[in-house]
Design a protein around this motif. Structure first.
Motif, PDB file in Angstrom:
ATOM      1  N   TYR A   1      62.692  37.626  75.452  1.00 29.12           N
ATOM      2  CA  TYR A   1      63.251  36.685  74.476  1.00 29.12           C
ATOM      3  C   TYR A   1      64.365  37.349  73.664  1.00 29.12           C
ATOM      4  CZ  TYR A   1      63.746  33.348  70.714  1.00 29.12           C
ATOM      5  OH  TYR A   1      64.288  32.459  69.812  1.00 29.12           O
ATOM      6  N   ASN A   2      64.099  38.553  73.195  1.00 29.91           N
ATOM      7  CA  ASN A   2      65.093  39.234  72.354  1.00 29.91           C
ATOM      8  C   ASN A   2      66.324  39.661  73.150  1.00 29.91           C
ATOM      9  OD1 ASN A   2      64.420  39.675  69.372  1.00 29.91           O
ATOM     10  ND2 ASN A   2      62.447  39.841  70.419  1.00 29.91           N
TER      11      ASN A   2
ATOM     12  N   ARG B   1      68.292  36.456  73.735  1.00 32.69           N
ATOM     13  CA  ARG B   1      68.910  36.043  72.465  1.00 32.69           C
ATOM     14  C   ARG B   1      70.320  36.627  72.312  1.00 32.69           C
ATOM     15  NH1 ARG B   1      69.612  32.598  69.898  1.00 32.69           N
ATOM     16  NH2 ARG B   1      69.346  32.294  67.692  1.00 32.69           N
ATOM     17  N   ARG B   2      70.535  37.791  72.929  1.00 34.81           N
ATOM     18  CA  ARG B   2      71.833  38.467  72.794  1.00 34.81           C
ATOM     19  C   ARG B   2      72.905  37.817  73.665  1.00 34.81           C
ATOM     20  NH1 ARG B   2      68.857  40.270  69.551  1.00 34.81           N
ATOM     21  NH2 ARG B   2      70.004  38.702  68.457  1.00 34.81           N
TER      22      ARG B   2
ATOM     23  N   ARG C   1      69.318  28.355  70.312  1.00 34.46           N
ATOM     24  CA  ARG C   1      67.933  28.717  70.642  1.00 34.46           C
ATOM     25  C   ARG C   1      67.444  28.040  71.923  1.00 34.46           C
ATOM     26  NH1 ARG C   1      65.588  31.758  66.963  1.00 34.46           N
ATOM     27  NH2 ARG C   1      66.541  31.731  64.919  1.00 34.46           N
TER      28      ARG C   1
ATOM     29  N   GLU D   1      65.780  29.872  75.196  1.00 37.69           N
ATOM     30  CA  GLU D   1      64.500  29.513  75.814  1.00 37.69           C
ATOM     31  C   GLU D   1      64.677  29.176  77.294  1.00 37.69           C
ATOM     32  OE1 GLU D   1      62.173  26.798  73.464  1.00 37.69           O
ATOM     33  OE2 GLU D   1      62.594  27.901  71.612  1.00 37.69           O
TER      34      GLU D   1
END
Lengths: 80, 176
Positions: free
Chosen positions: B22-23, B26-27, B32, B36
């Motif tokens: 997830y992290n 995220r980059r 969001r 996902e």
């Protein structure tokens, strides 16, 4: 773990990155810790690297609720 | 001991890496929902590889590499098309605190942090995401990025230094 400085390549960036990431062997770490007491460049890079790493770690975000279930469901669907 | 089905085995082995994926995702994404989607795509691609008996020795670098490859292609696609950013997308979750003023400050800090991260060159952001956020060693990150370890160390350090400088100027800007 290799340390660039010990190979006679004075590379404050790489040495600081490896040191801040905790990837130096005990011997290399001890050597580098003695070195930074006399080397302003490496000392500065270590301080910046540590601060930057702490900042980066603060950017970690929690997995949103429901995402695990969504992924699990998609795997189950594709398994059928 | 009952035999596990393939998908149960896969989920058991990989769900612990969700935080990492997830992290990392995220980059590469601004919204969001896109993050996902990228996480889900990563898990589906990993599951397909798993079913073809491509099982890793260590799950984290393996699944991080899959996410990295998908994220890079998505990011490049994303650059070409306009990105709509809604207010909700920038709504950073503040920690649970009773004091609304502190909650607002925390949200602002997070915003500054996110924006500082966004301003780093992609390769530095990826190195930071793999090592500082995903917890990979620089050797594992080097394999994932298909780059020599020395290059990863340089990118990592420049990224950390960049974040430190950007955040520091932010702090000074508030103080002045």
């Amino acid at each position: 773990m290799r340390i660039w400085l010990m190979d006679r390549r004075h590379d404050p960036e790489r040495n600081a990155a490896a040191y801040v990431s905790g990837e130096l062997s005990r011997r290399a770490r001890q050597w580098f810790e003695r070195h930074i007491l006399d080397c302003d460049d490496c000392w500065r890079e270590v301080l910046l690297g540590r601060f930057g790493r702490r900042v980066a770690e603060d950017a970690r975000e929690p997995v949103p609720p429901g995402l695990r279930d969504r992924v699990r469901a998609s795997i189950l669907l594709s398994a059928d | 001991m009952p035999l596990r089905t393939q998908h149960e085995e896969f989920l058991h082995a990989t769900m612990g890496a969700m935080d990492l994926v997830y992290n990392l995702a995220r980059r590469f994404t601004q919204r969001r929902e896109d993050t996902e989607d990228l996480v889900q795509e990563t898990y589906l691609a990993a599951y397909r590889a798993w079913c073809e008996h491509r099982r890793p020795r260590r799950v984290e670098p393996w699944i991080a590499t899959i996410c990295l490859n998908l994220g890079r292609s998505r990011y490049r696609r994303g650059v070409r098309r306009p990105i709509e950013v809604s207010i909700e997308d920038r709504d950073f979750r503040a920690p649970e605190v009773g004091d609304p003023e502190r909650a607002a400050e925390a949200a602002m800090d997070r915003q500054a942090l996110y924006e500082a991260m966004e301003r780093l060159p992609e390769e530095q952001r990826v190195a930071i995401a793999l090592v500082d956020l995903a917890g990979l060693s620089t050797a594992e990150a080097a394999r994932a990025m298909a780059t020599p370890r020395g290059t990863v160390l340089s990118r990592l350090h420049r990224g950390r230094r960049g974040l430190a400088a950007l955040l520091w100027s932010e702090v000074r800007g508030v103080e002045e």
